[in-house]
Motif scaffolding. Structure first.
Motif, PDB file in Angstrom:
ATOM      1  N   CYS A  49       0.842  -1.209   0.000  1.00  0.00           N
ATOM      2  CA  CYS A  49       0.000   0.000   0.000  1.00  0.00           C
ATOM      3  C   CYS A  49       0.876   1.257   0.000  1.00  0.00           C
ATOM      4  CB  CYS A  49      -0.926   0.004   1.223  1.00  0.00           C
ATOM      5  SG  CYS A  49      -2.185  -1.270   1.105  1.00  0.00           S
ATOM      6  N   PHE A  53       0.471   4.047  -2.965  1.00  0.00           N
ATOM      7  CA  PHE A  53       0.091   5.462  -2.774  1.00  0.00           C
ATOM      8  C   PHE A  53       1.185   6.399  -3.291  1.00  0.00           C
ATOM      9  CE2 PHE A  53      -2.620   3.646   0.791  1.00  0.00           C
ATOM     10  CZ  PHE A  53      -3.780   3.710   0.048  1.00  0.00           C
ATOM     11  N   LEU A  56       0.912   6.869  -6.883  1.00  0.00           N
ATOM     12  CA  LEU A  56      -0.195   7.752  -7.286  1.00  0.00           C
ATOM     13  C   LEU A  56       0.123   9.222  -6.999  1.00  0.00           C
ATOM     14  CD1 LEU A  56      -3.317   5.764  -5.985  1.00  0.00           C
ATOM     15  CD2 LEU A  56      -2.640   6.101  -8.361  1.00  0.00           C
ATOM     16  N   LEU A  58       0.579  10.253  -3.966  1.00  0.00           N
ATOM     17  CA  LEU A  58       0.119  10.556  -2.601  1.00  0.00           C
ATOM     18  C   LEU A  58       1.267  10.240  -1.636  1.00  0.00           C
ATOM     19  CD1 LEU A  58      -3.379   8.813  -2.972  1.00  0.00           C
ATOM     20  CD2 LEU A  58      -2.900  11.266  -3.085  1.00  0.00           C
ATOM     21  N   LYS A  99      -8.919   1.945   0.655  1.00  0.00           N
ATOM     22  CA  LYS A  99      -8.592   3.224   0.023  1.00  0.00           C
ATOM     23  C   LYS A  99      -7.905   2.986  -1.331  1.00  0.00           C
ATOM     24  CE  LYS A  99      -6.819   7.786   1.094  1.00  0.00           C
ATOM     25  NZ  LYS A  99      -8.061   8.430   0.715  1.00  0.00           N
ATOM     26  N   ALA A 100      -7.006   2.019  -1.349  1.00  0.00           N
ATOM     27  CA  ALA A 100      -6.295   1.707  -2.607  1.00  0.00           C
ATOM     28  C   ALA A 100      -7.286   1.263  -3.680  1.00  0.00           C
ATOM     29  CB  ALA A 100      -5.252   0.619  -2.355  1.00  0.00           C
ATOM     30  N   ARG A 101      -8.268   0.481  -3.269  1.00  0.00           N
ATOM     31  CA  ARG A 101      -9.249  -0.026  -4.239  1.00  0.00           C
ATOM     32  C   ARG A 101     -10.144   1.088  -4.803  1.00  0.00           C
ATOM     33  NH1 ARG A 101     -11.112  -5.778  -1.443  1.00  0.00           N
ATOM     34  NH2 ARG A 101      -9.354  -6.984  -2.252  1.00  0.00           N
ATOM     35  N   GLN A 102     -10.246   2.182  -4.049  1.00  0.00           N
ATOM     36  CA  GLN A 102     -11.072   3.303  -4.540  1.00  0.00           C
ATOM     37  C   GLN A 102     -10.328   4.157  -5.573  1.00  0.00           C
ATOM     38  OE1 GLN A 102     -11.915   5.212  -0.834  1.00  0.00           O
ATOM     39  NE2 GLN A 102     -13.372   3.639  -0.197  1.00  0.00           N
ATOM     40  N   GLN A 103      -9.006   3.952  -5.649  1.00  0.00           N
ATOM     41  CA  GLN A 103      -8.189   4.773  -6.559  1.00  0.00           C
ATOM     42  C   GLN A 103      -8.121   4.117  -7.944  1.00  0.00           C
ATOM     43  OE1 GLN A 103      -6.879   7.634  -5.085  1.00  0.00           O
ATOM     44  NE2 GLN A 103      -7.877   6.911  -3.214  1.00  0.00           N
ATOM     45  N   ASP A 104      -7.670   4.922  -8.882  1.00  0.00           N
ATOM     46  CA  ASP A 104      -7.420   4.389 -10.216  1.00  0.00           C
ATOM     47  C   ASP A 104      -6.036   3.724 -10.175  1.00  0.00           C
ATOM     48  OD1 ASP A 104      -7.427   3.864 -12.861  1.00  0.00           O
ATOM     49  OD2 ASP A 104      -6.915   5.909 -13.507  1.00  0.00           O
ATOM     50  N   THR A 106      -3.122   2.971 -11.515  1.00  0.00           N
ATOM     51  CA  THR A 106      -2.277   3.263 -12.682  1.00  0.00           C
ATOM     52  C   THR A 106      -1.120   2.264 -12.751  1.00  0.00           C
ATOM     53  OG1 THR A 106      -0.850   4.714 -11.406  1.00  0.00           O
ATOM     54  CG2 THR A 106      -2.758   5.746 -12.480  1.00  0.00           C
ATOM     55  N   ALA A 109       1.507   3.143 -10.226  1.00  0.00           N
ATOM     56  CA  ALA A 109       1.175   2.809  -8.834  1.00  0.00           C
ATOM     57  C   ALA A 109       1.388   1.323  -8.578  1.00  0.00           C
ATOM     58  CB  ALA A 109      -0.276   3.204  -8.540  1.00  0.00           C
TER      59      ALA A 109
END
Lengths: 145, 407
Positions: A49, A53, A56, A58, A99-104, A106, A109
Motif C-alpha cells: 500500500c 500510494f 499515485l 500521494l 482506500k487503494a481499491r477506490q483509486q485508479d 495506474t 502505482a
C-alpha cells in the motif's frame, strides 16, 4: 475483508519467506506459527500500500504507511506476536486496502507497489524470482486483477 | 515409465531418497521421529544440539515453546543446567524401521527383476546406502569425499591438458559437477557428501589456471554461484508442480542437493571473506532463505510415500490435522505432497467417500495428465549447476590457456 485477503495471501507467502522476513539476524531462526505468518503478510501488505500510494503521487500517505510498516516489523522481530497486537494492524491494513481499491490503479502505482514488496523480500534474502511472484500475487489479491 | 504406475517401486525409490537426501542414519531417524516410532529428540524449553565437527557453529540452541520457537547458535540467557542436551548419536541403520521397510521392498522388487530396476541395480543401491551409513553422521566421511575429489580433479586436469593441443575443453572441464549430480540422483552418493563435493568443484573450477583449493575462488564468483543455485532451487520448485510423479520427486531431491551446495558455499564465503559488507549480508540472507526452503519444501517430502500408500497418506494427514487442531493445509504443506494428492485434501477434503484403490487411481490419473520431464537432460541445459557468468569466465580462462600454449 482482511481475513479473506490474509487467507488468499497465504497461498503466495510461504513459510520460508515469512521466516526470513520476521528475523533480523540470520542466526536467529524463528519457527513460523500462524501469528508470525500473519504478521509477515500484514507487513508485506503495508509495504504494498505504501508503494501504491507513492506511485499515485500521494507521497504523505505512502510515507505514513511505510513508517507504520517499519515500526510494525521492528516490533514483531523483537517480541512475541499476539492476536491482540495484530488486530489493530489488521484494521489499519484493511482501511489502506479499501482506500487503494477506490483509486485508479495506474501502471506506475502498481509497479511502485510491487517494487516495494519485491525489494523488501529480496533484502531479507528471498530469491528475486520468488519475490516477483509474491508481489504479483499480492497485486491480484489486493486489486482483484 | 512413471513410478506412479508401480507402487512398490515408488515406495522403494521414496525410501532411498529419504535415506540418501543427507545421510542414511539421519534420514532414518527423522522418519522414526516423524512417524512416532522414536521419541522426539527435542523437549519443551531450551535444548542444545552438538553439530558436526566441521560445522561453523559447534552448538545450536533450540527453544520449543507452546506456540513459538527459535534456533540460534547464541547461548540463551538461562543457566546451562536448565538446557536439555539432545543426544547426538544416530541410530544404527539396521535397527531402524525405515531400513527394514527399504530392505523388504528391495527384496520384492528384486524378485520382479524388471529393467530399468534390475536386481543387480537394486543391490547396488542398497550397498551404497549401507556404505554411506557406515560413518556415524556426526562428521563428514572424508575418505569417501577424497575418492571423488581426486577423480573430479583428475578429470579437470586432463581437460586442461587438452589446451596444449589447441582445444577448448569446456565440456570435459565442466563434466565432474554433472557426474556428482548423476551419482547423487542414482543413490551412489549421499547428499551430505555430494553437496560438499559439488561446492568444492564449483569453487575449484574458478581457480584457473592452477586448479587450486576452494578457498582460492574469487569471492564474487562464489556469490554468483550461490545466487545461481538458489535461483535454480526456486525454478525447480515451480517446475515440479507441473510434472509427473517421478520427475516431481527427482526434482525435489535435486533441489535438496542444490540447497546443500548453496549452504556450503555460503559457509565458505563467511570463512574466506573478500566481499563488501552489503555482499556479505546478502550471502548470509540467501543462506538463511535456502536453509529455510530446504526445511519447509524438501526435508519431509519423501517420508510419507516411503512409508504409506496414497490412500493411507490422505487419511493419515486428515487425522493428523484433526488431532493436532492445525489447519489441514499447513499439515499437507509440511509434507510436500504431490500436487494431485494435495488436491484431494486442499482446499477441502474430497477423499472421504473414496476407497484406497480410488485414491491410487486418482493419483495415477493426475500423474498421467501431467507433463513428462527428463531431469537429467534438464540438468545439462536449464538446471546446470554452473552459473552462466562463471561458465563464461571458465571459457575465457581456457581460451587464454590455449592461446598461451600456442604462443
Amino acid at each position: 475483508m482482511i481475513e479473506s485477503i490474509l487467507e488468499q495471501s497465504k497461498t503466495q507467502v510461504d513459510k520460508a519467506s515469512a521466516t526470513v522476513l520476521v528475523s533480523d539476524d540470520p542466526r536467529m531462526k524463528r519457527f513460523i506459527g500462524e501469528a508470525l505468518l500473519v504478521g509477515a503478510i500484514l507487513y508485506l501488505l503495508q509495504q504494498y500500500c505504501s508503494g501504491f500510494f507513492k506511485g499515485l503521487g500521494l507521497d504523505d500517505l505512502g510515507e505514513s504507511h511505510g513508517k507504520k510498516a517499519r515500526q510494525f516489523i521492528k516490533r514483531i522481530r523483537k517480541s512475541k506476536v499476539t492476536n491482540e497486537y495484530l488486530d489493530p494492524v489488521k484494521k489499519d491494513v484493511e482501511a489502506a486496502i479499501q482506500k487503494a481499491r477506490q483509486q485508479d490503479a495506474t501502471d506506475l502505482a502498481v509497479s511502485k507497489a510491487e517494487s516495494s514488496v519485491q525489494e523488501t523480500l529480496v533484502e531479507a534474502g528471498v530469491v528475486r524470482a520468488q519475490a516477483v511472484d509474491i508481489a504479483r500475487g499480492l497485486s491480484g489479491i489486493i486489486l482483484g486483477e | 515409465m512413471d513410478e506412479s504406475n508401480h507402487p512398490l517401486l515408488h515406495q522403494w525409490l521414496s525410501a532411498c531418497r529419504q535415506l540418501m537426501l543427507h545421510h542414511p542414519r539421519h534420514g532414518a531417524r527423522t522418519a522414526g521421529v516423524q512417524l512416532g516410532y522414536r521419541e522426539p529428540d527435542l523437549q519443551p524449553g531450551w535444548n542444545v544440539i552438538s553439530t558436526r565437527e566441521n560445522s561453523i557453529h559447534k552448538e545450536l540452541y533450540t527453544f520449543i515453546g507452546e506456540d513459538e520457537g527459535v534456533t540460534t547458535p547464541i547461548h540463551p540467557d538461562v543457566p546451562s543446567n536448565t538446557i536439555h542436551k539432545v543426544p547426538t548419536r544416530l541410530p544404527d541403520l539396521s535397527s531402524t524401521s525405515l531400513w527394514k521397510i527399504t530392505k523388504d521392498l528391495a527384496q520384492r522388487l528384486s524378485e520382479i527383476n524388471k529393467e530399468p530396476y534390475s536386481s543387480k541395480r537394486i543391490a547396488g543401491v542398497m550397498e551404497s546406502i549401507q556404505k554411506a551409513a557406515r560413518s556415524d553422521g556426526t562428521k563428514i566421511d572424508i575418505e569417501a569425499m577424497k575418492e571423488w575429489v581426486h577423480r573430479s580433479w583428475a578429470t579437470m586436469r586432463r581437460a586442461l591438458n587438452e589446451c596444449r593441443y589447441d582445444k577448448i575443453p569446456t565440456g570435459d572441464f565442466l563434466k565432474p559437477a554433472l557426474e556428482v549430480l548423476r551419482a547423487y540422483l542414482s543413490f551412489e552418493l549421499p547428499g551430505e557428501i555430494a553437496r560438499e563435493i559439488l561446492a568444492g568443484i564449483l569453487s575449484t573450477q574458478r581457480t584457473l589456471p592452477c586448479l587450486g583449493p576452494p578457498s582460492m575462488m574469487p569471492p564474487r564468483a562464489r556469490l554468483k554461484a550461490i545466487e545461481h543455485l538458489v535461483d535454480l532451487v526456486y525454478q525447480i520448485d515451480r517446475q515440479r508442480e507441473k510434472v509427473k510423479v517421478t520427475p516431481y520427486f527427482e526434482l525435489t531431491y535435486l533441489a535438496g542437493l542444490y540447497c546443500g551446495a548453496a549452504i556450503s558455499l555460503a559457509a565458505h564465503a563467511g570463512e574466506v571473506g573478500g566481499l563488501s559488507d552489503g555482499e556479505t549480508i546478502k550471502v548470509e540472507n540467501l543462506g538463511f532463505w535456502v536453509e529455510e526452503w530446504f526445511c519447509h519444501k524438501v526435508s519431509l517430502t519423501f517420508l510419507l510415500p516411503a512409508n504409506y500408500t496414497p490412500g493411507q497418506t490422505v487419511r493419515l494427514l486428515d487425522a493428523n490435522a484433526t488431532h493436532t487442531g492445525k489447519p489441514l493445509k499447513d499439515v499437507v504443506d509440511s509434507y510436500g505432497l504431490y500436487p494431485g494428492l494435495r488436491s484431494l485434501l486442499c482446499p477441502t477434503s474430497k477423499f472421504r467417500p473414496m476407497s484406497s484403490s480410488d485414491v491410487l487411481r486418482f493419483y495415477r490419473n493426475c500423474a498421467d495428465s501431467s507433463q513428462s520431464f527428463d531431469v537429467l537432460a534438464a540438468i545439462e541445459n536449464v538446471y546446470h549447476p554452473v552459473a552462466s557468468s562463471n561458465q563464461e569466465a571458465i571459457v575465457r580462462d581456457l581460451l587464454t590457456m590455449t592461446i598461451g600454449h600456442r604462443i
